[in-house]
Design a protein around this motif. Sequence first.
Motif, mmCIF file in Angstrom:
data_model
loop_
_atom_site.group_PDB
_atom_site.id
_atom_site.type_symbol
_atom_site.label_atom_id
_atom_site.label_comp_id
_atom_site.label_asym_id
_atom_site.label_seq_id
_atom_site.Cartn_x
_atom_site.Cartn_y
_atom_site.Cartn_z
ATOM 1 N N ARG A 243 20.906 42.145 85.828
ATOM 2 C CA ARG A 243 21.900 42.992 85.171
ATOM 3 C C ARG A 243 21.204 44.056 84.450
ATOM 4 N N ILE A 244 20.221 43.824 83.756
ATOM 5 C CA ILE A 244 19.378 44.530 82.702
ATOM 6 C C ILE A 244 19.023 45.935 83.655
ATOM 7 N N SER A 245 18.479 45.646 84.819
ATOM 8 C CA SER A 245 17.755 46.512 85.537
ATOM 9 C C SER A 245 18.788 47.381 85.941
ATOM 10 N N ARG A 246 20.040 46.856 86.797
ATOM 11 C CA ARG A 246 20.986 47.658 87.172
ATOM 12 C C ARG A 246 21.607 48.528 86.272
ATOM 13 N N ARG A 247 21.736 48.110 85.036
ATOM 14 C CA ARG A 247 22.179 48.877 83.922
ATOM 15 C C ARG A 247 21.047 50.063 83.544
ATOM 16 N N GLY A 248 19.939 49.983 84.088
ATOM 17 C CA GLY A 248 19.064 51.132 83.779
ATOM 18 C C GLY A 248 18.305 50.721 82.523
ATOM 19 N N GLU A 249 18.444 49.694 81.900
ATOM 20 C CA GLU A 249 17.726 49.346 80.596
ATOM 21 C C GLU A 249 16.382 48.571 80.836
ATOM 22 N N ARG A 250 15.731 48.494 79.591
ATOM 23 C CA ARG A 250 14.453 47.857 79.774
ATOM 24 C C ARG A 250 13.974 46.990 78.689
ATOM 25 N N VAL A 251 14.113 45.841 79.151
ATOM 26 C CA VAL A 251 13.592 44.553 78.296
ATOM 27 C C VAL A 251 13.124 43.745 79.331
ATOM 28 N N ASP A 252 11.680 43.245 78.785
ATOM 29 C CA ASP A 252 11.064 42.310 80.015
ATOM 30 C C ASP A 252 11.613 41.040 79.594
ATOM 31 N N VAL A 253 11.765 40.188 80.704
ATOM 32 C CA VAL A 253 12.338 38.729 80.739
ATOM 33 C C VAL A 253 11.257 37.760 81.400
ATOM 34 N N ARG A 254 10.905 36.890 80.648
ATOM 35 C CA ARG A 254 9.869 35.638 80.907
ATOM 36 C C ARG A 254 10.477 34.498 80.811
ATOM 37 N N HIS A 255 9.929 33.418 81.435
ATOM 38 C CA HIS A 255 10.326 31.959 81.111
ATOM 39 C C HIS A 255 9.252 31.596 80.077
ATOM 40 N N VAL A 256 10.031 30.679 78.949
ATOM 41 C CA VAL A 256 9.206 30.484 77.655
ATOM 42 C C VAL A 256 7.978 29.693 78.023
ATOM 43 N N ALA A 257 7.827 29.028 79.104
ATOM 44 C CA ALA A 257 6.611 28.446 79.443
ATOM 45 C C ALA A 257 5.500 29.308 79.838
ATOM 46 N N GLU A 258 5.687 30.588 80.456
ATOM 47 C CA GLU A 258 4.810 31.565 80.895
ATOM 48 C C GLU A 258 4.074 32.173 79.294
ATOM 49 N N TYR A 259 5.289 32.550 78.511
ATOM 50 C CA TYR A 259 4.720 33.220 77.258
ATOM 51 C C TYR A 259 3.907 32.005 76.361
ATOM 52 N N LEU A 260 4.298 30.852 76.240
ATOM 53 C CA LEU A 260 3.569 29.941 75.515
ATOM 54 C C LEU A 260 2.170 29.585 76.148
ATOM 55 N N ALA A 261 2.233 29.670 77.557
ATOM 56 C CA ALA A 261 0.788 29.611 78.031
ATOM 57 C C ALA A 261 -0.214 30.686 78.037
ATOM 58 N N GLY A 262 0.497 31.910 77.585
ATOM 59 C CA GLY A 262 -0.092 33.106 77.545
ATOM 60 C C GLY A 262 -0.346 33.843 79.119
ATOM 61 N N SER A 263 0.448 33.385 80.037
ATOM 62 C CA SER A 263 0.520 33.882 81.306
ATOM 63 C C SER A 263 1.276 35.318 81.357
ATOM 64 N N ILE A 264 0.684 36.329 80.918
ATOM 65 C CA ILE A 264 1.273 37.774 80.795
ATOM 66 C C ILE A 264 0.741 38.876 81.698
ATOM 67 N N ASN A 265 -0.047 38.253 82.650
ATOM 68 C CA ASN A 265 -0.438 39.302 83.549
ATOM 69 C C ASN A 265 0.259 39.630 84.656
ATOM 70 N N LYS A 266 1.499 38.347 85.009
ATOM 71 C CA LYS A 266 2.132 38.628 85.965
ATOM 72 C C LYS A 266 3.445 39.567 85.693
ATOM 73 N N GLN A 267 3.909 40.304 86.494
ATOM 74 C CA GLN A 267 5.163 41.033 86.015
ATOM 75 C C GLN A 267 6.243 40.321 85.752
ATOM 76 N N PRO A 268 7.069 40.906 84.603
ATOM 77 C CA PRO A 268 8.355 40.229 84.063
ATOM 78 C C PRO A 268 9.236 39.816 85.363
ATOM 79 N N ILE A 269 10.290 38.979 84.993
ATOM 80 C CA ILE A 269 11.102 38.768 85.963
ATOM 81 C C ILE A 269 11.929 39.688 86.380
#
Length: 269
Positions: A243-269
């Motif tokens: 919905r964020i994308s369809r509204r033309g807004e920009r907020v990255d979205v990630r699962h908390v496990a990805e962020y806690l583990a430092g897995s930030i190389n993969k594109q956001p959801i």
Amino acid sequence: MHFKNKMNQDTYSVMPNKNNCSPHVGLFITCLIDLFRPSIAWATIDLLKQAGCKVTVPQTQTCCGQPAYNSGANIQARDLAKKLIDEFKEFDFIVVPSGSCSGMIKQHFLELFKDDVSWLKKATLISRKTYELTEFLIDVLDFKHVHKGPRYCYKVTYHDSCSGLRESNIKDQPRKLLKQIDGLNLIEGKEAETCCGFGGLFCMKYPEISEKIVDLKVDDILSTKTELLLGGDLGCLMNIAGRISRRGERVDVRHVAEYLAGSINKQPI
């Protein structure tokens, strides 16, 4: 190729934890994670290893049966539940990176087998040792050593999924883990506990209502002026990110496990 088909081994051993005991965890991978975001599974394994766990991913696991159960197809849901119970019965704990699927195992398996004494006993044993990921790290392990590796210092907000919050009381656990990260600025939305409108099959049965609900959620997220939305359920995060994308807004979205583990190389959801 899905996460479970990519793995060349299914058990990950680490050094014992501070109590000189490595709990043997059976990791349940949800259907959405397997099909759409395998990086969450790898991040979960990384976190559990950091916490001193021995982790096994049963290769024959499938679905927890929640879609069937929510559709009233209890016979099919029971078949899937029995399969899961048999596959995970030997582990010390069952950990799920999803409040929705962990809630199904912990709460609704008991309902499925309420008239079957034998299977109810088995479901009860499984229920007692099943945990959502952040719930397990905080409530069971009291984990206080989230890896301090390189990551972006975002202004972050958090979405509490309905199942995790209302079925398992998952609220403080992810926040306690996030607060261990230096430089993280957690900004709470006024509607952090409000439904995103996904609700599994709900969004397909009632798309107009679902859209109005997720718009209210997106409005609240945007009001925090944060750069990143985190949450513990991929279904909610995909719904909000879409919905964020369809509204033309920009907020990255990630699962908390990805962020806690430092897995930030993969594109956001």
